[in-house]
Design an enzyme around this catalytic site. Structure first.
Site, short mmCIF file in Angstrom:
data_model
loop_
_atom_site.label_atom_id
_atom_site.label_comp_id
_atom_site.label_asym_id
_atom_site.label_seq_id
_atom_site.Cartn_x
_atom_site.Cartn_y
_atom_site.Cartn_z
CE LYS A 46 -3.48 -0.40 3.27
NZ LYS A 46 -3.78 -0.34 4.27
CE LYS A 68 -1.96 3.95 6.19
NZ LYS A 68 -3.50 5.38 6.36
N1 C2G Z 1 -10.21 6.65 9.91
C1 C2G Z 1 -11.39 7.93 10.16
N2 C2G Z 1 -11.29 9.27 10.65
C2 C2G Z 1 -9.94 8.74 10.39
C3 C2G Z 1 -8.65 8.02 10.16
C4 C2G Z 1 -9.15 6.54 9.57
O1 C2G Z 1 -12.71 7.62 9.91
N3 C2G Z 1 -9.79 10.55 11.00
C5 C2G Z 1 -10.81 5.83 9.11
C6 C2G Z 1 -10.91 5.10 7.66
O2 C2G Z 1 -11.17 6.19 7.13
C7 C2G Z 1 -10.47 4.28 7.44
C8 C2G Z 1 -10.34 2.86 8.65
O3 C2G Z 1 -10.63 4.63 9.49
O4 C2G Z 1 -12.25 3.65 7.31
C9 C2G Z 1 -8.90 2.55 9.15
O5 C2G Z 1 -7.81 3.86 8.64
P1 C2G Z 1 -6.21 3.18 7.84
O6 C2G Z 1 -6.05 2.39 9.23
O7 C2G Z 1 -5.86 4.81 7.54
O8 C2G Z 1 -6.95 2.15 6.73
P2 C2G Z 1 -6.62 2.64 5.39
O9 C2G Z 1 -4.01 2.50 5.05
O10 C2G Z 1 -7.14 3.78 4.70
O11 C2G Z 1 -6.22 1.01 4.70
O12 C2G Z 1 -8.65 -2.23 1.99
C10 C2G Z 1 -8.68 -1.28 2.82
C11 C2G Z 1 -7.35 -0.43 3.19
O13 C2G Z 1 -6.72 -1.38 4.25
C12 C2G Z 1 -8.08 0.80 4.61
#
Ligand code: C2G
Length: 153
Positions: A45, A47
């Site tokens: 990803k 990340k």
């Molecule tokens: N999220 C949120 N508010 C934030 C930060 C994150 O609602 N301030 C939500 C994101 O929209 C996501 C979830 O929390 O639905 C997890 O966020 P991340 O850990 O950043 O996940 P991500 O890297 O976006 O991975 O296949 C899908 C991916 O694995 C998602």
């Protein structure tokens, strides 16, 4: 018939935005299953994470609103997971709006509003700034001590 909700995420430096999303998703059904991205999948990803996968999945799995935490190893596992766990609703935060609409063939798909003002990236940057300003304070203290010592030479 139990209504099971599914979501996925990295959940690095777990914060209130993550918790708020998981609690709102859990409220859409009777069970919540969360796929936590492995360190290897986060590489794919692009990340960067601070907290290792083993800790991130244990933290998410320990939450009262989460019934099961599973590894998320690739982009392609979602349909299999939906079928295997008899998922009624797949949900993500709104930053993913529209990205998983193809899953509507298999279950309901929802995107819930993100929590503004908090993110793992922001937490990481804040910690980095704190660390740097701490170094500056130490240096100022050292300069002060050095000037005092010089007076006694
Ligand atoms: N999220 C949120 N508010 C934030 C930060 C994150 O609602 N301030 C939500 C994101 O929209 C996501 C979830 O929390 O639905 C997890 O966020 P991340 O850990 O950043 O996940 P991500 O890297 O976006 O991975 O296949 C899908 C991916 O694995 C998602």
């Amino acid at each position: 018939m139990q209504k099971t909700v599914l979501t996925y995420g990295t959940f690095d430096l777990f914060h209130i935005g993550h918790l708020s999303l998981l609690q709102r998703l859990r409220a859409l059904g009777d069970r919540l299953i969360v796929g936590v991205s492995t360190d290897e999948f986060n590489e794919i990803k692009g990340k960067k994470t601070v907290v290792p996968f083993s800790d991130r999945i244990e933290i998410v799995g320990a939450l009262r609103c989460v019934d099961l935490a599973i590894p998320e190893e690739n982009w392609e596992q979602k349909v299999g997971d939906i079928q295997r766990h008899n998922i009624a609703v797949f949900g993500m935060g709104s930053d993913w709006e529209g990205r998983f609409d193809e899953l509507k063939l298999h279950c309901e798909v929802v995107y819930l509003p993100r929590t503004e003002g908090v993110s793992s990236t922001h937490i990481r940057k804040t910690l980095k700034v704190l660390d740097r300003s701490h170094v500056r304070e130490l240096k100022q203290a050292l300069d002060l001590i050095s000037s005092i010592v010089e007076r006694f030479d």
